[in-house]
Structure formats: C-alpha cells, structure tokens
Design a protein around this motif. Structure first.
Motif, PDB file in Angstrom:
ATOM      1  N   LEU A 173       0.837  -1.400  -0.472  1.00 17.86           N
ATOM      2  CA  LEU A 173       0.073  -0.092   0.142  1.00 17.86           C
ATOM      3  C   LEU A 173       0.333   1.238  -0.342  1.00 17.86           C
ATOM      4  O   LEU A 173       2.336   1.355   0.520  1.00 17.86           O
ATOM      5  CB  LEU A 173      -0.791   0.160   0.921  1.00 17.86           C
ATOM      6  CG  LEU A 173      -1.768  -1.351   1.052  1.00 17.86           C
ATOM      7  CD1 LEU A 173      -2.375  -0.849   2.837  1.00 17.86           C
ATOM      8  CD2 LEU A 173      -3.081  -0.434   0.433  1.00 17.86           C
ATOM      9  N   ALA A 174       0.301   2.083  -0.916  1.00 16.98           N
ATOM     10  CA  ALA A 174       1.345   3.067  -0.469  1.00 16.98           C
ATOM     11  C   ALA A 174       0.144   4.553   0.690  1.00 16.98           C
ATOM     12  O   ALA A 174      -0.778   4.447   0.143  1.00 16.98           O
ATOM     13  CB  ALA A 174       1.187   4.533  -1.609  1.00 16.98           C
ATOM     14  N   HIS A 175       1.329   5.314   0.773  1.00 15.44           N
ATOM     15  CA  HIS A 175       0.706   6.220   1.900  1.00 15.44           C
ATOM     16  C   HIS A 175      -0.136   6.819   1.375  1.00 15.44           C
ATOM     17  O   HIS A 175      -1.293   7.677   1.645  1.00 15.44           O
ATOM     18  CB  HIS A 175       1.804   6.568   2.739  1.00 15.44           C
ATOM     19  CG  HIS A 175       1.156   7.448   3.990  1.00 15.44           C
ATOM     20  ND1 HIS A 175       0.984   8.852   3.840  1.00 15.44           N
ATOM     21  CD2 HIS A 175       1.283   7.533   5.354  1.00 15.44           C
ATOM     22  CE1 HIS A 175       0.855   9.452   5.080  1.00 15.44           C
ATOM     23  NE2 HIS A 175       0.731   8.667   5.881  1.00 15.44           N
ATOM     24  N   GLY A 176       0.512   8.070   0.263  1.00 14.10           N
ATOM     25  CA  GLY A 176      -0.126   8.528  -0.252  1.00 14.10           C
ATOM     26  C   GLY A 176      -0.158  10.399   0.021  1.00 14.10           C
ATOM     27  O   GLY A 176      -0.951  11.290  -0.515  1.00 14.10           O
ATOM     28  N   ASN A 177      -0.170  10.464   1.805  1.00 16.55           N
ATOM     29  CA  ASN A 177      -0.470  11.791   1.951  1.00 16.55           C
ATOM     30  C   ASN A 177       0.768  12.271   3.596  1.00 16.55           C
ATOM     31  O   ASN A 177       0.155  12.739   4.602  1.00 16.55           O
ATOM     32  CB  ASN A 177      -1.842  11.600   2.749  1.00 16.55           C
ATOM     33  CG  ASN A 177      -2.192  12.866   2.786  1.00 16.55           C
ATOM     34  OD1 ASN A 177      -2.167  14.240   2.170  1.00 16.55           O
ATOM     35  ND2 ASN A 177      -3.501  13.431   3.416  1.00 16.55           N
ATOM     36  N   VAL A 178       1.974  11.824   3.073  1.00 18.31           N
ATOM     37  CA  VAL A 178       2.710  12.127   3.895  1.00 18.31           C
ATOM     38  C   VAL A 178       3.426  13.325   3.996  1.00 18.31           C
ATOM     39  O   VAL A 178       3.593  14.295   2.575  1.00 18.31           O
ATOM     40  CB  VAL A 178       4.566  11.598   3.855  1.00 18.31           C
ATOM     41  CG1 VAL A 178       5.358  11.375   4.233  1.00 18.31           C
ATOM     42  CG2 VAL A 178       4.342   9.725   3.230  1.00 18.31           C
ATOM     43  N   LYS A 179       3.328  14.263   5.148  1.00 15.67           N
ATOM     44  CA  LYS A 179       3.590  15.592   5.324  1.00 15.67           C
ATOM     45  C   LYS A 179       3.443  15.399   6.923  1.00 15.67           C
ATOM     46  O   LYS A 179       3.207  14.453   7.560  1.00 15.67           O
ATOM     47  CB  LYS A 179       2.024  16.385   4.734  1.00 15.67           C
ATOM     48  CG  LYS A 179       1.657  16.205   5.535  1.00 15.67           C
ATOM     49  CD  LYS A 179       0.243  16.924   4.160  1.00 15.67           C
ATOM     50  CE  LYS A 179      -1.148  16.455   4.430  1.00 15.67           C
ATOM     51  NZ  LYS A 179      -2.273  17.823   4.384  1.00 15.67           N
ATOM     52  N   ARG A 220       4.303  16.704  -3.119  1.00 10.84           N
ATOM     53  CA  ARG A 220       4.153  15.614  -3.987  1.00 10.84           C
ATOM     54  C   ARG A 220       5.358  15.804  -5.022  1.00 10.84           C
ATOM     55  O   ARG A 220       6.090  16.773  -5.298  1.00 10.84           O
ATOM     56  CB  ARG A 220       3.056  15.656  -4.740  1.00 10.84           C
ATOM     57  CG  ARG A 220       2.395  15.530  -6.056  1.00 10.84           C
ATOM     58  CD  ARG A 220       1.360  15.658  -6.815  1.00 10.84           C
ATOM     59  NE  ARG A 220       0.155  15.439  -5.778  1.00 10.84           N
ATOM     60  CZ  ARG A 220      -0.983  16.866  -5.967  1.00 10.84           C
ATOM     61  NH1 ARG A 220      -1.453  17.027  -7.434  1.00 10.84           N
ATOM     62  NH2 ARG A 220      -1.748  16.508  -5.676  1.00 10.84           N
ATOM     63  N   ALA A 221       5.257  14.877  -5.511  1.00 13.31           N
ATOM     64  CA  ALA A 221       6.197  14.015  -6.634  1.00 13.31           C
ATOM     65  C   ALA A 221       6.631  14.842  -7.450  1.00 13.31           C
ATOM     66  O   ALA A 221       5.760  14.747  -7.631  1.00 13.31           O
ATOM     67  CB  ALA A 221       6.989  12.271  -6.113  1.00 13.31           C
ATOM     68  N   PRO A 222       7.696  14.665  -8.278  1.00 10.15           N
ATOM     69  CA  PRO A 222       6.713  16.094  -9.627  1.00 10.15           C
ATOM     70  C   PRO A 222       6.229  15.303 -11.048  1.00 10.15           C
ATOM     71  O   PRO A 222       5.787  15.597 -11.426  1.00 10.15           O
ATOM     72  CB  PRO A 222       8.320  16.256 -10.080  1.00 10.15           C
ATOM     73  CG  PRO A 222       9.341  15.581  -9.397  1.00 10.15           C
ATOM     74  CD  PRO A 222       9.201  15.614  -7.944  1.00 10.15           C
ATOM     75  N   ASP A 269       6.357   8.435  -1.899  1.00  7.38           N
ATOM     76  CA  ASP A 269       6.315   7.700  -0.758  1.00  7.38           C
ATOM     77  C   ASP A 269       7.445   8.958  -0.769  1.00  7.38           C
ATOM     78  O   ASP A 269       7.344   9.470   0.509  1.00  7.38           O
ATOM     79  CB  ASP A 269       5.535   7.024  -0.404  1.00  7.38           C
ATOM     80  CG  ASP A 269       4.087   7.070   0.010  1.00  7.38           C
ATOM     81  OD1 ASP A 269       3.313   7.888  -0.352  1.00  7.38           O
ATOM     82  OD2 ASP A 269       3.451   5.774   0.225  1.00  7.38           O
ATOM     83  N   VAL A 270       7.550   8.103  -1.260  1.00 10.56           N
ATOM     84  CA  VAL A 270       9.951   8.261  -0.309  1.00 10.56           C
ATOM     85  C   VAL A 270      10.047   9.735  -0.884  1.00 10.56           C
ATOM     86  O   VAL A 270      11.049  10.628  -0.087  1.00 10.56           O
ATOM     87  CB  VAL A 270      10.001   7.184  -1.455  1.00 10.56           C
ATOM     88  CG1 VAL A 270      11.829   7.597  -0.799  1.00 10.56           C
ATOM     89  CG2 VAL A 270      10.381   5.968  -1.340  1.00 10.56           C
ATOM     90  N   TYR A 271       9.463  10.293  -1.919  1.00  7.15           N
ATOM     91  CA  TYR A 271      10.216  11.441  -2.440  1.00  7.15           C
ATOM     92  C   TYR A 271       9.458  12.672  -1.171  1.00  7.15           C
ATOM     93  O   TYR A 271      10.093  13.606  -0.737  1.00  7.15           O
ATOM     94  CB  TYR A 271       9.362  11.607  -3.667  1.00  7.15           C
ATOM     95  CG  TYR A 271       9.634  13.485  -3.764  1.00  7.15           C
ATOM     96  CD1 TYR A 271      11.054  13.952  -4.521  1.00  7.15           C
ATOM     97  CD2 TYR A 271       8.577  14.325  -3.295  1.00  7.15           C
ATOM     98  CE1 TYR A 271      10.751  15.055  -4.713  1.00  7.15           C
ATOM     99  CE2 TYR A 271       9.106  15.563  -3.977  1.00  7.15           C
ATOM    100  CZ  TYR A 271      10.034  16.707  -4.430  1.00  7.15           C
ATOM    101  OH  TYR A 271      10.294  17.543  -5.422  1.00  7.15           O
ATOM    102  N   SER A 272       8.014  12.172  -0.909  1.00 13.93           N
ATOM    103  CA  SER A 272       7.237  12.705   0.564  1.00 13.93           C
ATOM    104  C   SER A 272       7.967  13.204   1.764  1.00 13.93           C
ATOM    105  O   SER A 272       8.949  13.410   2.595  1.00 13.93           O
ATOM    106  CB  SER A 272       6.211  12.465   0.762  1.00 13.93           C
ATOM    107  OG  SER A 272       5.087  13.125  -0.617  1.00 13.93           O
ATOM    108  N   LEU A 273       8.514  11.171   1.976  1.00  8.29           N
ATOM    109  CA  LEU A 273       9.575  10.926   2.828  1.00  8.29           C
ATOM    110  C   LEU A 273      11.019  11.956   3.048  1.00  8.29           C
ATOM    111  O   LEU A 273      11.344  13.155   4.593  1.00  8.29           O
ATOM    112  CB  LEU A 273       9.811   9.991   3.428  1.00  8.29           C
ATOM    113  CG  LEU A 273       9.410   8.936   3.583  1.00  8.29           C
ATOM    114  CD1 LEU A 273       9.248   7.361   3.690  1.00  8.29           C
ATOM    115  CD2 LEU A 273       9.138   9.289   4.705  1.00  8.29           C
TER     116      LEU A 273
END
Length: 663
Positions: free
Chosen positions: A479-485, A524-526, A539-543
C-alpha cells in the motif's frame, strides 16, 4: 637530465598503476565465488564473467589493492534455494555479507560461522528455516546481525552474548519460541524480536529497548511492556488448584440463577428504552439539521490548518450535526469498527448515539476534511474525521478503510484507525487521539519567548518513525501512504515517538491533477499528476521533503525563493541551490544550531539521505526499507550516511531500486 628523471618517474607510476589493475584476489576466493553462484540457483544474470576482474563483479568489493574480497552484496537478485555448501567459507577475509530479500531456503549456512572477520551479516527477508545455531557466537567481530522476516524456529541462543561488538540484532518476523536469554551486550543499540512466539518475562538487561521491539509476542511480559506486567498473585490471594474443586452450595446456585434472571430482564428493559430514544433522537436530529446546516460555524480558532493535534481551542457541537446529517438514514447506516484490537490496545464499544452525545472541539481542517476531538460520556477520547468530496461507493469505501486499518493494527508508527460511518450525506472516520500534536505544529508553532525548540534527537526519532510506518505499508501490505507530510505525523511522549495518519485514503476521492512541475503542498513528487495514484517512489519523495523540513525548520508549503525572483521555489530545489554554493551550514534550522551539541555529522548524513529521496528521477530514489536502514545507521553509527546495505543495493541491483509499482 632532469627530463630523463621525470620520464623515469612517470613510467614507474604507470607501471605501478598497471600492477594494481592486474592484481587479483587469491584463486581460493575466486573459486569460492564461482562455486557459490554455480551451486545456488538465481533468476538474474550477475555478469560474473571470467574475462572481467573478480573485484569488478557485481556486488563484489575488494580492498584497495584488489588483493582480497572484503564484501559481497547480493540483495534482491533472485537467489533461490539452499546456499551451496563449502563455498562462502572460502572467503576467509569477508567482512560484509548481504543476501537479504531473496528466497534462500534451509538452515543458516554453516560455512558462515567460520568467517571470523565478518562484521555485518544481512540475511533478512528470505525463507530460512531451522534454529539459530549456537555457533553464531563464534563470529566475534560481528557488529550487525539481521535475520528478520524468515521462518526460523527454536530458542534464541545464549551464545549471542559472545558477540561483544554487536550493535544491532534483528530477529523479528520469525517463529522463534521459548524465553528471551539475558543478553548483556554493552554496545547493542538496535534490538528487535517482535512478532515471534516468545514467552516469559523480558530480562532486565533488555528492558531498555522500546516496546515495539517485543510487540507481537502474546506471552511476553514485563518492562517495557507497561500493559503486560509479570506480577505474581497479591499476598493473601490463593490461586485455586485444579486438583481441589469446590462445589457450590444449593443456596449459592439459587442466588446466581436469580441474579442472572434479573440481569436479563434489566437488559430487555434497557433495550426497549434505547429503541424509543433512538427513534425520538433521529427525528429531532432531522429538524435540527434543517434549521442549522452543520457546515457552518466550523472555522477553527487559528489558521494553521493542522489536522489532529493542533493547538485549536474552540469547542463546538458540530460533530453531533455531522453524524446526524444522515437523518433518517441512521437506521440503515451504522458505526462500523475495523481492524484488530490486540493486547494493550483500547477496546472501543461506543455507537453512533454516543458520538452524537459527545462533546467536541475542532482540531483543524485539512485536505481530506475537518477533524474533531470527541470526548465521549464514558471518558474515552477519539478523533472523528469528517471527510468531504468522497467519490467512493459504500463497498469501495469499506474495503479501503478495512485495508488501511489492518495495516495500521500491525505497526505502532501508524495511528490506529478504529471505525467508520458511511451514509449518503456523511462519511466519518474514527481514529485514536494522540495528545502530543503534529510535527508541523511542533516545528512551525510560535517561536516566541518561552518556546522549547525541538531538539535533534526528537527530530531524528520522528524521521525514523515516519519512515518505518511507510516501509511497513509498502512491504507488508503493498500500500502507498499517499499523504506523507508533517501535519500527518503525530507525536507522542513514549520511545516510539511518532505515528503517521491519513494513510491509504487517496482512492476514496476524485482525481486531483497536479500543476506540472510543482509539488502540491510542497510534498508531492514532480512525476505525480494524479493524487489518487501515488506510488512507492512518490511516498519516498515525500519522506525526503519531510526530512528537509526537519533539518531546515522551513515549511514546504510556504517556502519562498530567497533570490528575489518572482514566485516560489520548492524546498528541495532551494536546498540544492544552497548546497551547490557550498553553504551547507546555511541549510540547517537556526534553532538546532543554537542548541549546539555534536549532531553536525548526523545532520549532514540525514541531508544526504533526504537529497537521495527527492531525486527528480523516481528510479534513482531508494526504497522505503532502504531509507529505514540508512537512518538507523545514522542513529547507530554517529554520522555515516548510508549502510553497506544501501551501497550493496546500488551495486547489486538497479531493478530493485526501481521497484514499487502503483498499488
């Protein structure tokens, strides 16, 4: 004459360079590698060609003179079956061995126990069986031992005490049984035996590790498992023996029967009263909603926009209106509880009527909707999230929430999702309340006099907890988180530090196109053009952005260009521009710098990890488990940016780094 001397020196240098290039490890080591590869089935061609120098083979690392093999990194290359015996034992000077995330079978290879110079052994994520042999204690130089996520059984050997240099021991995700040995290893910093079948009390020598190190062992007790103390019966309390059974007297039997009957009658009366009350309350709820639309009067007392755990103080009754807005549909819709409620977790038993009667205050408004802190009459406190713009049908909604709740129930770095309410007009989620607030509020709250800055240790714990939560979603549930912040990373005072919220809900909402080249909200990743379709790499980009926020103290959503140009530049590009000008010290939060300490190396190390995560090319970003290892290495290694594991991943498998399809 001088020219001739210079020429001779140049020729000598060339000859020396050629000599180094021609150097090869001993034939014994070359043969050991070839026999290992030939005897261990593998899915991926590694290019170990006889025409190529041994030290240039994929995953093989030698010393500076190319005279001996020091490291072998083959993570995720598709090794299948048993390791060929009598092969790896030939690499007598091997210091690092990584065969993680393959499909190796059988016992732990006995060849390895003769490698006395081995410092790091990574065998996690395979299908190994059998016990951990006592011979592991012969690896006196071992600093890191990872055997997690296998099928190992039996007891944990006491011989591990011989590994006096050990810094990390990961045995989680197996079927190990018996009691925990008393391990007294002074240098041990990372310890994990969670999700096994261990029993008995936790030795005092291991009580210093956090509770999650022991989670998933139903029969373990004692510190640090505060909710599972190993307590003998209190003085004066006699534990009845199975051999001495006392019969109840006739009077006692009659008394019990009368009591049961009275309780049953009382229950029937209460059920009847509840039914009448529900009917009247639903009718009055319809009239109240018609008179006062619930969407009015929900403006929080501050505009920070934090969700769950902000500093809002305005009280309201809108949570009642939110649930009551379903009106007559209350008979058809109900509050549905989801997820496992395991040992140590609060067992909720309230219903929609209890939520209607709860006192509530607004915590904040976010991208998904409005969050409320609801205090029930019984004293339980929960967070109710009133979702807006949900596009999912009931069945899709329920499946999504159930999947998210199941994932969260297994990991302490995800805020438990407890229940949901679905009707035509209202969609509610019920989650645990964490009183510590969010990372965003902690970092960006008022910086006036009297404020206590967030120190480096607390920031690192928060970064590690967020990454572990994302890695669990990716690896255990795809599953992707989708809202890491940072506003979705909630803090708490225990050693586990923080937990992520608002995970895996993206598919409930309509498509939200992103402006090309711009990260919505700064996270958000580009490459992500639809927020409904996040990937593991996004998700890794957001991390990575979250790590930069921790390091710089700057909000990604509000960060503006410092060069005077029109418009804003996102946080990763600003950091890149500063580092490019060799002003790295200017990147770090002034509050961290003022606190001083000796964390500069760790800050630089985390900065390098963050920059790898926010790479514009998704395939070059590390995966979440690799980021966990990097940060753990920083915490345990005092400044090293990456573990040999992550380097081995880069050397052994481009394919592994690019995996992570859209869930």
């Amino acid at each position: 004459m001088g020219g001739a001397a210079a020429l001779l020196l140049a020729l000598a240098a060339v000859a020396a360079a050629l000599g180094c290039a021609a150097a090869e490890p001993p034939q014994q080591e070359r043969s050991a590698l070839q026999e290992f590869l030939a005897g261990t089935p593998h899915e991926r061609a590694l290019g170990w060609n006889a025409s190529v120098p041994t030290c240039d083979w994929t995953g093989v690392r030698c010393d500076a003179a190319n005279a001996t093999v020091l490291e072998l990194h083959l993570p995720g290359v598709g090794l299948i079956g048993r390791v060929a015996p009598g092969t790896l034992g030939g690499l007598q000077r091997l210091q690092v061995l990584s065969l993680r995330d393959n499909r190796l079978l059988g016992d732990i290879p006995s060849d390895l126990f003769g490698l006395t110079q081995l410092r790091k052994l990574y065998l996690q994520g395979n299908l190994l069986t059998g016990a951990i042999p006592a011979e592991v204690g012969r690896l006196a130089s071992l600093e890191h031992l990872a055997l997690s996520r296998n099928n190992l059984t039996g007891a944990i050997p006491f011989a591990l005490n011989n590994l006096t240099k050990l810094r990390s021991l990961s045995l989680d995700g197996n079927s190990l049984s018996g009691s925990l040995p008393s391990l007294s290893i002074p240098r041990l910093q990372v310890f994990n035996v969670s999700y096994n079948d261990l029993n008995g009390s936790i030795p005092s020598s291991l009580a210093r590790f956090p509770p999650e190190s022991f989670a998933g062992n139903a029969q373990l007790c004692g510190e640090p498992l505060i909710d599972k103390p190993c307590q003998p019966p209190p003085p004066g309390v006699v534990v009845p023996s199975s051999k001495k059974k006392r019969k109840l007297s006739g009077a006692a039997v009659v008394a019990i029967a009368v009591g049961v009957g009275a309780a049953a009658l009382l229950a029937l009366v209460l059920l009847a009263l509840c039914a009448v009350h529900r009917h009247r309350h639903a009718a009055s709820g319809e009239e109240e909603v018609k008179a006062t639309p619930p969407t009015r009067g929900l403006t929080p007392s501050t505009a920070s926009g934090e969700m769950m755990g902000g500093d809002f103080t305005s009280s309201s009754k809108e949570i009642s209106a939110a649930a009551a807005a379903a009106g007559g549909a209350a008979e058809r819709s109900r509050l549905v509880f989801v997820g496992k409620q395991g040992p140590g977790q609060h067992h909720y038993s309230f219903d929609l009527e209890d939520l209607l009667r709860a006192s509530a205050e607004v915590l904040g408004k976010g991208s998904l909707g409005t969050s409320y802190k609801a205090v029930l009459e019984e004293g339980t406190t929960v967070v109710v999230k009133r979702l807006r713009d949900v596009a999912a049908a009931r069945r899709e909604f329920a499946a999504c929430v159930e999947a998210a709740a199941a994932a969260a129930a297994e990991h302490q770095n995800l805020v438990p999702l407890r229940g949901y309410y679905y009707s035509k007009d209202e969609k509610l989620l019920v989650v645990d309340y964490l009183p510590g607030g969010s990372l965003s509020a902690r970092l960006h709250g008022s910086r006036g006099t009297g404020r206590t800055p967030m120190d480096w240790e607390a920031r690192m714990r928060a970064a590690l907890c967020a990454t572990r939560g994302v890695a669990h979603l990716h690896t255990a549930h795809s599953l992707a988180h989708g809202n890491v912040k940072s506003s979705n990373l909630l803090l708490r005072p225990d050693p586990n530090a923080a937990a992520l919220s608002d995970y895996c809900l993206h598919q409930l909402f309509p498509p939200a196109p992103a402006r090309p080249g711009w990260s919505s909200g700064g996270y958000r990743a580009p490459e992500l053009v639809d927020a409904r379709r996040p990937t593991f790499r996004s998700d890794v980009y957001s991390l990575g952005v979250l790590f930069l926020e921790i390091l710089t103290g700057k909000s990604p959503a509000h960060h503006a260009s410092l060069d005077g140009a029109d418009g804003a530049v996102d946080l990763p590009r600003w950091v890149q521009s500063v580092v490019r000008e060799e002003w790295t010290a200017e990147v770090f939060d002034a509050e961290l710098v003022r606190m001083g300490g000796s964390a500069e190396e760790e800050m630089v190390a985390l900065l390098q990890v963050a920059m790898a995560c926010v790479s514009t090319a998704p395939d070059t970003r590390p995966d979440a488990p690799e980021v966990v290892r990097m940060i753990e290495e920083i915490v345990g290694g005092h400044g090293r940016t990456t573990t040999e594991e992550s380097e081995g991943t880069r050397g052994a498998s481009e394919e592994e780094r690019s995996r992570g399809p859209t869930p």
